[in-house]
Design an enzyme around this catalytic site. Structure first.
Site, PDB file in Angstrom:
ATOM      1  N   LYS A 117       2.131   5.077  18.159  1.00  0.00           N
ATOM      2  CA  LYS A 117       2.126   6.468  17.690  1.00  0.00           C
ATOM      3  C   LYS A 117       2.210   7.436  18.875  1.00  0.00           C
ATOM      4  O   LYS A 117       2.902   8.454  18.811  1.00  0.00           O
ATOM      5  CB  LYS A 117       0.867   6.712  16.847  1.00  0.00           C
ATOM      6  N   LYS A 175       5.855   2.730  12.509  1.00  0.00           N
ATOM      7  CA  LYS A 175       5.746   3.257  13.880  1.00  0.00           C
ATOM      8  C   LYS A 175       6.109   2.229  14.928  1.00  0.00           C
ATOM      9  O   LYS A 175       6.649   2.571  15.986  1.00  0.00           O
ATOM     10  CB  LYS A 175       4.345   3.817  14.148  1.00  0.00           C
ATOM     11  N   ILE A 202      -0.980  13.590   7.740  1.00  0.00           N
ATOM     12  CA  ILE A 202      -0.915  14.848   8.520  1.00  0.00           C
ATOM     13  C   ILE A 202       0.544  15.098   8.915  1.00  0.00           C
ATOM     14  O   ILE A 202       1.165  14.227   9.511  1.00  0.00           O
ATOM     15  CB  ILE A 202      -1.748  14.745   9.821  1.00  0.00           C
ATOM     16  N   GLY A 253      -6.863  -1.165   2.641  1.00  0.00           N
ATOM     17  CA  GLY A 253      -5.425  -0.955   2.906  1.00  0.00           C
ATOM     18  C   GLY A 253      -5.158  -0.097   4.131  1.00  0.00           C
ATOM     19  O   GLY A 253      -4.052   0.379   4.328  1.00  0.00           O
ATOM     20  N   ALA A 295      12.945  19.938  -4.028  1.00  0.00           N
ATOM     21  CA  ALA A 295      14.132  19.290  -3.434  1.00  0.00           C
ATOM     22  C   ALA A 295      15.434  19.845  -4.001  1.00  0.00           C
ATOM     23  O   ALA A 295      16.472  19.761  -3.366  1.00  0.00           O
ATOM     24  CB  ALA A 295      14.058  17.783  -3.667  1.00  0.00           C
ATOM     25  N   THR A 338       0.838  -1.210   0.000  1.00  0.00           N
ATOM     26  CA  THR A 338       0.000   0.000   0.000  1.00  0.00           C
ATOM     27  C   THR A 338       0.868   1.254   0.000  1.00  0.00           C
ATOM     28  O   THR A 338       0.723   2.133  -0.861  1.00  0.00           O
ATOM     29  CB  THR A 338      -0.921  -0.007   1.247  1.00  0.00           C
ATOM     30  N   VAL A 339       1.777   1.380   0.968  1.00  0.00           N
ATOM     31  CA  VAL A 339       2.552   2.625   1.112  1.00  0.00           C
ATOM     32  C   VAL A 339       3.670   2.701   0.067  1.00  0.00           C
ATOM     33  O   VAL A 339       3.883   3.755  -0.552  1.00  0.00           O
ATOM     34  CB  VAL A 339       3.117   2.749   2.547  1.00  0.00           C
TER      35      VAL A 339
HETATM   36  P1  NAP Z   1       1.711  -3.887   2.958  1.00  0.00           P
HETATM   37  O1  NAP Z   1       0.706  -3.388   2.004  1.00  0.00           O
HETATM   38  O2  NAP Z   1       1.510  -5.206   3.609  1.00  0.00           O
HETATM   39  O3  NAP Z   1       3.130  -3.880   2.206  1.00  0.00           O
HETATM   40  C1  NAP Z   1       4.283  -4.433   2.773  1.00  0.00           C
HETATM   41  C2  NAP Z   1       5.286  -4.650   1.664  1.00  0.00           C
HETATM   42  O4  NAP Z   1       6.514  -5.121   2.210  1.00  0.00           O
HETATM   43  C3  NAP Z   1       4.841  -5.689   0.631  1.00  0.00           C
HETATM   44  O5  NAP Z   1       5.164  -5.253  -0.653  1.00  0.00           O
HETATM   45  C4  NAP Z   1       5.646  -6.927   1.010  1.00  0.00           C
HETATM   46  O6  NAP Z   1       5.935  -7.742  -0.102  1.00  0.00           O
HETATM   47  C5  NAP Z   1       6.926  -6.293   1.522  1.00  0.00           C
HETATM   48  N1  NAP Z   1       7.602  -7.149   2.494  1.00  0.00           N
HETATM   49  C6  NAP Z   1       7.171  -7.519   3.720  1.00  0.00           C
HETATM   50  N2  NAP Z   1       8.094  -8.305   4.308  1.00  0.00           N
HETATM   51  C7  NAP Z   1       9.102  -8.443   3.435  1.00  0.00           C
HETATM   52  C8  NAP Z   1      10.351  -9.137   3.459  1.00  0.00           C
HETATM   53  N3  NAP Z   1      10.713  -9.855   4.511  1.00  0.00           N
HETATM   54  N4  NAP Z   1      11.146  -9.039   2.383  1.00  0.00           N
HETATM   55  C9  NAP Z   1      10.789  -8.310   1.304  1.00  0.00           C
HETATM   56  N5  NAP Z   1       9.633  -7.612   1.241  1.00  0.00           N
HETATM   57  C10 NAP Z   1       8.799  -7.678   2.287  1.00  0.00           C
HETATM   58  O7  NAP Z   1       1.940  -2.851   4.151  1.00  0.00           O
HETATM   59  P2  NAP Z   1       1.651  -1.278   4.128  1.00  0.00           P
HETATM   60  O8  NAP Z   1       0.238  -1.046   4.500  1.00  0.00           O
HETATM   61  O9  NAP Z   1       2.172  -0.681   2.888  1.00  0.00           O
HETATM   62  O10 NAP Z   1       2.513  -0.806   5.395  1.00  0.00           O
HETATM   63  C11 NAP Z   1       3.903  -0.655   5.309  1.00  0.00           C
HETATM   64  C12 NAP Z   1       4.386   0.107   6.534  1.00  0.00           C
HETATM   65  O11 NAP Z   1       3.769   1.394   6.552  1.00  0.00           O
HETATM   66  C13 NAP Z   1       4.035  -0.523   7.875  1.00  0.00           C
HETATM   67  O12 NAP Z   1       5.064  -0.236   8.800  1.00  0.00           O
HETATM   68  C14 NAP Z   1       2.759   0.195   8.281  1.00  0.00           C
HETATM   69  O13 NAP Z   1       2.561   0.204   9.675  1.00  0.00           O
HETATM   70  C15 NAP Z   1       3.086   1.576   7.788  1.00  0.00           C
HETATM   71  N6  NAP Z   1       1.929   2.437   7.528  1.00  0.00           N
HETATM   72  C16 NAP Z   1       0.896   1.980   6.771  1.00  0.00           C
HETATM   73  C17 NAP Z   1      -0.150   2.821   6.487  1.00  0.00           C
HETATM   74  C18 NAP Z   1      -1.322   2.368   5.665  1.00  0.00           C
HETATM   75  O14 NAP Z   1      -2.284   3.138   5.531  1.00  0.00           O
HETATM   76  N7  NAP Z   1      -1.302   1.181   5.091  1.00  0.00           N
HETATM   77  C19 NAP Z   1      -0.136   4.144   6.951  1.00  0.00           C
HETATM   78  C20 NAP Z   1       0.949   4.582   7.727  1.00  0.00           C
HETATM   79  C21 NAP Z   1       1.991   3.725   7.991  1.00  0.00           C
HETATM   80  P3  NAP Z   1       4.761  -8.520  -0.898  1.00  0.00           P
HETATM   81  O15 NAP Z   1       3.857  -7.449  -1.424  1.00  0.00           O
HETATM   82  O16 NAP Z   1       5.449  -9.248  -1.975  1.00  0.00           O
HETATM   83  O17 NAP Z   1       4.090  -9.369   0.128  1.00  0.00           O
HETATM   84  N1  HSE Z   2      -3.306   0.790  10.458  1.00  0.00           N
HETATM   85  C1  HSE Z   2      -3.045   2.180  10.622  1.00  0.00           C
HETATM   86  C2  HSE Z   2      -4.356   2.895  10.877  1.00  0.00           C
HETATM   87  C3  HSE Z   2      -2.375   2.710   9.390  1.00  0.00           C
HETATM   88  O1  HSE Z   2      -5.421   2.314  10.673  1.00  0.00           O
HETATM   89  O2  HSE Z   2      -4.315   4.046  11.316  1.00  0.00           O
HETATM   90  C4  HSE Z   2      -1.895   4.133   9.534  1.00  0.00           C
HETATM   91  O3  HSE Z   2      -0.847   4.234  10.442  1.00  0.00           O
END
Ligand code: NAP
Ligand code: HSE
Length: 437
Positions: A205, A105, A136, A187, A33, A13-14
């Site tokens: 957080k 986080k 934000i 997501g 930048a 997602t991110v």
């Molecule tokens: P996600 O959609 O599950 O994506 C995680 C990605 O990391 C996937 O592409 C996955 O590969 C890859 N990955 C995981 N473990 C791996 C490994 N061991 N080796 C190589 N690649 C690996 O997660 P996300 O929602 O983007 O979140 C990512 C981070 O951002 C997390 O720390 C989350 O807390 C933070 N975050 C998320 C959001 C949100 O709205 N989603 C907002 C703020 C912060 P595959 O795709 O091939 O499985």
């Molecule tokens: N899972 C988190 C939420 C993503 O729902 O706020 C953003 O950090």
């Protein structure tokens, strides 16, 4: 000047959102930048999976260590989440002299002290705006915009998934599990959604926000944490009848005795702006002695809102690439040798007001027994409401709002109320805050 080369860890997602925003806004981003920002390498687990972004021209690998070790990469963006191997990869990137941007986080809240120490030793930056509040710019606002203030307290809706669930339960009477499944599809939720609904994500957080607000070390283990799983539709509806709304809040407050760090469902007056923040939106109230209360609002989760924060960090890091490491904004807002050891208060020593819901036998004297117990503990009542029994002769819900009292006292009162024969179920207790000062 040549573009700066970025290695992405994660294409979910991110990560996917970040590639899309960098591509769509490349011109604006370069103008800000001073150099182009180009994702040249990326790691994911499954290289055949369909992605939300284009990956043509990016060198892909299933071995993230290759990305953090590649000499071409100047900045590593860790967007994979989790603790292992994210911690090892980030420390490895730092050891290789690379700057790091992360949305993780959990990693910062639990291992930030170690990561920042390593980064200082190497003179590299670690930026984490996306870790709190999605899009934000709350880290920047507190760390830089409010730097002239003594921060008194902050309270935030910082988990989009929980806020989405509470809003849908209230407005559409939807089922908890259904709404959570939708948050996962969109997501918003963590890979393990228990982090969202049990309050752990909000506690991560809050750990970060409190550190940068008060100049204290990251202390995740000291955050009192409760999630939204036990909030019922009845509680949401009773709260509304009293003019309150239930929100899942992360609260940090400085008091003469120490710092409160707590995450829990909270009744707040419906007229407060933050009470009207719904769905996946987040909001944080930060109160400084000079500025007074300030409110920050925006999308708390999702691909592009979070990418907005990741890209802002990339731009910040690129602008500061040639700066003297001694003159950069400190990771936790305060100089590392100036962090304070303010004590964190245990929950029993926190003072707040309460919403109590009891299941009581519908007979004379029961309410008198309950109010006597509250009086014995010097707990004064703000309001009381007895609902109709569901059927003739069955127990009745009784809702009591109390004035402020030490948690220790309400615990003792609840234990005595639950011991009454006329009380048929554990007492539901939800904390209540006016958020006025
Ligand atoms: P996600 O959609 O599950 O994506 C995680 C990605 O990391 C996937 O592409 C996955 O590969 C890859 N990955 C995981 N473990 C791996 C490994 N061991 N080796 C190589 N690649 C690996 O997660 P996300 O929602 O983007 O979140 C990512 C981070 O951002 C997390 O720390 C989350 O807390 C933070 N975050 C998320 C959001 C949100 O709205 N989603 C907002 C703020 C912060 P595959 O795709 O091939 O499985
Ligand atoms: N899972 C988190 C939420 C993503 O729902 O706020 C953003 O950090």
């Amino acid at each position: 000047m040549k573009p700066v080369k970025i290695g992405l860890l994660g294409l979910g997602t991110v990560g996917g959102g970040t590639i899309n925003v960098l591509a769509r806004n490349a011109g604006e981003i370069t103008r800000r930048a001073g150099r182009g920002i180009e994702v040249t390498h990326a790691a994911a687990r499954d290289l055949k999976k369909a992605r939300i972004c284009k990956t043509a021209g990016i060198k892909l690998t299933a071995k993230p260590m290759e990305v953090v070790s590649d000499p071409e990469i100047e900045i590593v963006a860790e967007l994979m989440g989790g603790m292992d191997p994210a911690r090892e990869l980030v420390l490895h990137a730092i050891a290789n002299g690379k700057h790091v941007v992360t949305a993780n986080k959990a990693l910062i809240a639990r291992h930030g002290n170690e990561i920042f120490r390593a980064a200082r030793a190497k003179g590299v930056m670690v930026a984490f705006e996306a870790a709190v509040g999605g899009g934000i710019p709350i880290i920047k606002a507190i760390r830089e915009g409010l730097a002239g203030n003594r921060i008194e307290w902050l309270a935030g809706i910082v988990n989009g998934t929980s806020n989405f669930i509470l809003s849908e339960m209230r407005d559409k009477d939807r089922d908890f599990a259904d709404v959570l499944a939708e948050a996962q599809r969109l997501g918003y939720a963590e890979a393990d959604p228990a982090f969202d609904i049990e309050g752990t994500d909000a506690a991560h957080k809050l750990t970060i926000l409190a550190a940068i607000a008060f100049g204290i070390p990251l202390q995740f283990d000291k955050v009192y944490t409760e999630g939204v799983t036990r909030v019922t539709r009845d509680d949401v509806s009773y709260a509304e009848q009293f003019g309150y709304r239930i929100k899942h809040l992360a609260i940090a407050r400085r008091t003469p005795a120490g710092v409160q760090l707590r995450v829990h469902p909270t009744l707040i007056p419906r007229r407060r702006l933050i009470a009207n923040v719904d769905g996946v939106m987040n909001a944080v109230v930060v109160t400084g002695d000079a500025v007074g209360p300030t409110l920050y609002y925006g999308a708390g989760a999702g691909a592009e809102p979070t990418a907005s924060a990741v890209v802002a960090d990339l731009v910040d890091v690129v602008r500061a690439l040639t700066s003297d490491p001694e003159n950069r904004v400190p990771h936790l807002a305060f100089q590392p040798d100036a962090l304070s050891d303010l004590p964190i208060l245990p929950m029993e020593q926190v003072e707040t007001a309460y919403y109590l819901r009891l299941q009581a036998a519908d007979r004379p004297g029961v309410l008198a027994d309950v109010t006597r117990i509250l009086a014995d503990q010097e707990i004064s009542i703000e309001a009381i409401l007895q609902k109709e029994p569901a059927q003739e002769g069955s127990d009745v819900p009784v809702i009591i709002l109390t004035h402020r009292v030490l948690e220790q006292r309400i615990n003792q009162a609840i234990a005595r109320i639950e011991a009454l024969k006329a009380i048929s179920a554990p007492v539901t207790r939800i904390r209540l805050e006016q958020l006025a000062r």
